[in-house]
Motif scaffolding. Structure first.
Motif, short mmCIF file in Angstrom:
data_model
loop_
_atom_site.label_atom_id
_atom_site.label_comp_id
_atom_site.label_asym_id
_atom_site.label_seq_id
_atom_site.Cartn_x
_atom_site.Cartn_y
_atom_site.Cartn_z
N ARG A 89 0.59 -1.19 0.08
CA ARG A 89 -0.05 -0.12 -0.01
C ARG A 89 0.93 1.14 0.01
O ARG A 89 2.15 1.22 0.57
N PHE A 90 0.35 2.23 -0.56
CA PHE A 90 1.15 3.65 -0.19
C PHE A 90 0.16 4.76 -0.33
O PHE A 90 -0.86 4.54 -0.95
N GLU A 91 0.44 5.68 0.43
CA GLU A 91 -0.39 6.78 0.56
C GLU A 91 0.51 8.05 0.62
O GLU A 91 1.67 8.32 0.75
N GLY A 92 -0.61 9.14 0.05
CA GLY A 92 0.02 10.68 -0.15
C GLY A 92 -0.33 11.36 1.26
O GLY A 92 -1.63 11.25 1.63
N VAL A 93 0.60 12.20 1.71
CA VAL A 93 0.42 12.78 3.12
C VAL A 93 1.10 14.18 2.91
O VAL A 93 1.83 14.52 2.02
N THR A 94 0.86 14.91 3.82
CA THR A 94 1.50 16.26 4.13
C THR A 94 2.50 16.22 5.32
O THR A 94 2.36 15.30 6.05
N LYS B 236 3.89 -1.74 6.21
CA LYS B 236 3.97 -2.40 4.91
C LYS B 236 3.60 -1.34 4.04
O LYS B 236 2.94 -1.83 3.07
N LYS B 237 3.74 -0.28 4.24
CA LYS B 237 3.41 0.83 3.21
C LYS B 237 4.49 2.06 2.84
O LYS B 237 5.55 2.01 3.71
N LEU B 238 4.22 2.39 1.54
CA LEU B 238 5.22 3.74 1.41
C LEU B 238 4.32 5.02 1.63
O LEU B 238 3.21 5.10 1.39
N ILE B 239 4.88 6.12 1.67
CA ILE B 239 4.59 7.35 1.83
C ILE B 239 5.17 8.13 1.07
O ILE B 239 6.38 8.40 0.72
N VAL B 240 3.99 9.16 0.19
CA VAL B 240 4.81 9.90 -0.74
C VAL B 240 4.13 11.30 -0.51
O VAL B 240 3.25 11.26 -0.01
N PRO B 241 4.58 12.36 -1.23
CA PRO B 241 4.01 13.82 -0.96
C PRO B 241 2.47 13.89 -1.57
O PRO B 241 2.19 13.14 -2.45
N PHE B 242 1.66 14.41 -0.83
CA PHE B 242 0.30 14.67 -1.15
C PHE B 242 0.08 15.06 -2.63
O PHE B 242 -0.64 14.22 -3.38
N THR B 243 0.59 15.93 -3.05
CA THR B 243 0.50 16.55 -4.20
C THR B 243 0.96 15.74 -5.22
O THR B 243 0.48 15.44 -6.51
N THR B 244 2.36 14.98 -5.03
CA THR B 244 2.79 13.80 -5.99
C THR B 244 1.62 12.80 -6.12
O THR B 244 1.32 12.39 -7.34
#
Length: 336
Positions: A101-106, A183-191
Motif C-alpha cells: 500500500r502507499f499513501e500521499g500525506v502532508t 508495509k506501506k510507502l508514503i509519498v508527498p500528497f501533491t505527487t
C-alpha cells in the motif's frame, strides 16, 4: 444472599467488560496518534433519519486548500494532515517486485500520528510544492525489498514511476489499529494527487490533532465552521473523534448494566412468586391435607429486593463511568 451474589457478579462483570472495551478503544486510538484525534472525510453514502442509506451526490469535496485554511482559522487545532490512501500496487527494486500500500500525506503526518522516521527524513513542504518523486518506507518494506542494504538514497519503482527513498519510519507493530502500517510507502500528497489520482472526483481524509483532549469539542466546532464557510455546508462531511467513540462505548454498557439489574429484579420477583405458590400447593397436597397452606407473596420483601437490584445496577454502572470520564485518557491507560 445468593440473589445478591449473583446480581452483583452479573452487574460488575458487565461493567468490567465495558471498561475493557473502552480501554481497548482508547489504546487503539493512542496507537493511531492519541485520544485528541479528529477525523474528517466525505462519505460515499449518507444515512437518513429513517435509517435508510442514500448515495452522497453532492458536488462537495475536501480540497487541498482546506488544510491551510483550518490551520489558520482553528486555534484549537494543533496539527493536521491530508491523507490519500490507495490499494496495494507493485513496488520494484532491482528486479524484485512486491505489492505494498502507499499513501500521499502532508508534512505534519508524523505529529498527528505520533509516528516518526528512524533514519533519513520525512516528507517536507518543498516536496509538496515541487511534486517531488520521493518516498518514506515502513520497516517491512525495507526488510522485504532492501534486506541489509541501506535504502536511503536508493531508487524504487511504483508501477513505472521512479521514486527516491529519503526515510524509513520507526516500526509501528502489526496491531489492530495499525495493521499494515509497516508495509506501506508514503509519498508527498501533491505527487500522489497529480500522478496517480489525476482528475478523478474522489475525496481524501483529514486527520487533525486538537491542542488537548479537553479542547476536542472546541476544535471540532472550529473545523465545522471553517468547512461551512469554504463549502457552504459541513453536512456532507462526516467527523469522528476518539472522545465521542469512548463516550458511546461507555453509554452502551452503562445502559446494559442498568437494564440487566432491573430486569433481573423483575424476573426474580416473578420466580419467587411462582416458588411461593408451588411450595404452598405441595405442602397442602402432600403434608398438611387437613388444611390449606396460604400462598402469601411478601410485597415489602419484593420491593426491597427490587430496589436493591436497581440500586446495585445504577451504582455499579454510573460510578465507574463517572470516575472514568473524569480521568485523562493517558492517565487511564497508565493506571490500567
Amino acid at each position: 444472599m445468593l440473589g445478591i451474589i449473583i446480581g452483583i457478579s452479573a452487574v460488575v462483570g458487565m461493567v468490567s467488560i465495558g471498561d475493557g472495551a473502552k480501554f481497548l478503544v482508547l489504546a487503539e486510538f493512542e496507537r493511531m496518534g492519541g485520544s485528541d484525534l479528529i477525523i474528517c472525510f466525505r462519505p460515499r453514502w449518507i444515512q437518513r433519519e429513517d435509517g435508510t442509506w442514500i448515495q452522497n451526490k453532492a458536488p462537495v469535496y475536501l480540497e487541498y486548500e482546506d488544510i491551510d485554511a483550518i490551520m489558520m482559522s482553528c486555534p484549537s487545532v494543533k496539527s493536521i494532515t491530508g491523507e490519500i490512501d490507495t490499494m496495494a500496487r507493485p513496488i520494484s527494486y532491482k528486479g524484485e517486485t512486491k505489492h505494498f500500500r502507499f499513501e500521499g500525506v502532508t508534512p505534519l503526518y508524523q505529529e498527528v500520528h505520533n509516528w516518526y522516521v528512524q533514519s533519513g527524513r520525512f516528507i517536507q513542504r518543498e516536496d509538496l510544492d515541487r511534486n517531488e518523486s520521493v518516498c518514506v518506507i515502513g520497516t517491512e518494506v525495507q526488510r522485504d525489498l532492501f534486506g541489509k542494504t541501506d535504502p536511503i538514497g536508493q531508487e524504487l519503482k511504483i508501477g513505472r514511476q521512479r521514486f527516491t527513498v529519503v526515510g524509513v519510519m520507526k516500526e509501528k507493530g502489526d496491531k489492530m489499529a495499525t495493521e499494515g502500517w509497516d508495509k506501506k510507502l508514503i509519498v508527498p500528497f501533491t505527487t500522489m494527487w497529480t500522478r496517480f489520482i489525476g482528475n478523478q472526483k474522489r475525496g481524501f481524509e483529514l486527520w487533525l490533532k486538537a491542542e488537548s483532549f479537553e479542547k476536542v469539542d472546541q476544535a471540532l466546532a472550529e473545523v465545522m465552521i471553517t468547512l461551512r464557510r469554504r463549502h457552504g455546508s459541513e453536512e456532507h462531511f462526516q467527523f469522528y473523534t476518539a472522545k465521542a467513540v469512548l463516550e458511546q462505548v461507555g453509554k452502551q454498557f452503562l445502559i446494559e448494566s442498568v437494564v440487566l439489574s432491573v430486569s433481573g429484579g423483575l424476573i426474580g420477583i416473578l420466580i419467587s412468586g411462582f416458588i411461593t405458590f408451588v411450595v404452598a400447593w405441595g405442602v397442602t397436597t402432600f403434608l398438611i391435607k387437613e388444611t390449606e397452606w396460604p400462598a402469601v407473596v411478601s410485597l415489602w420483601a419484593a420491593a426491597v429486593a427490587f430496589g436493591s437490584s436497581a440500586f446495585i445496577g445504577i451504582v455499579f454502572g454510573i460510578l465507574p463511568a463517572y470516575k472514568a470520564a473524569r480521568l485523562m485518557p493517558t492517565e487511564a491507560l497508565r493506571h490500567e
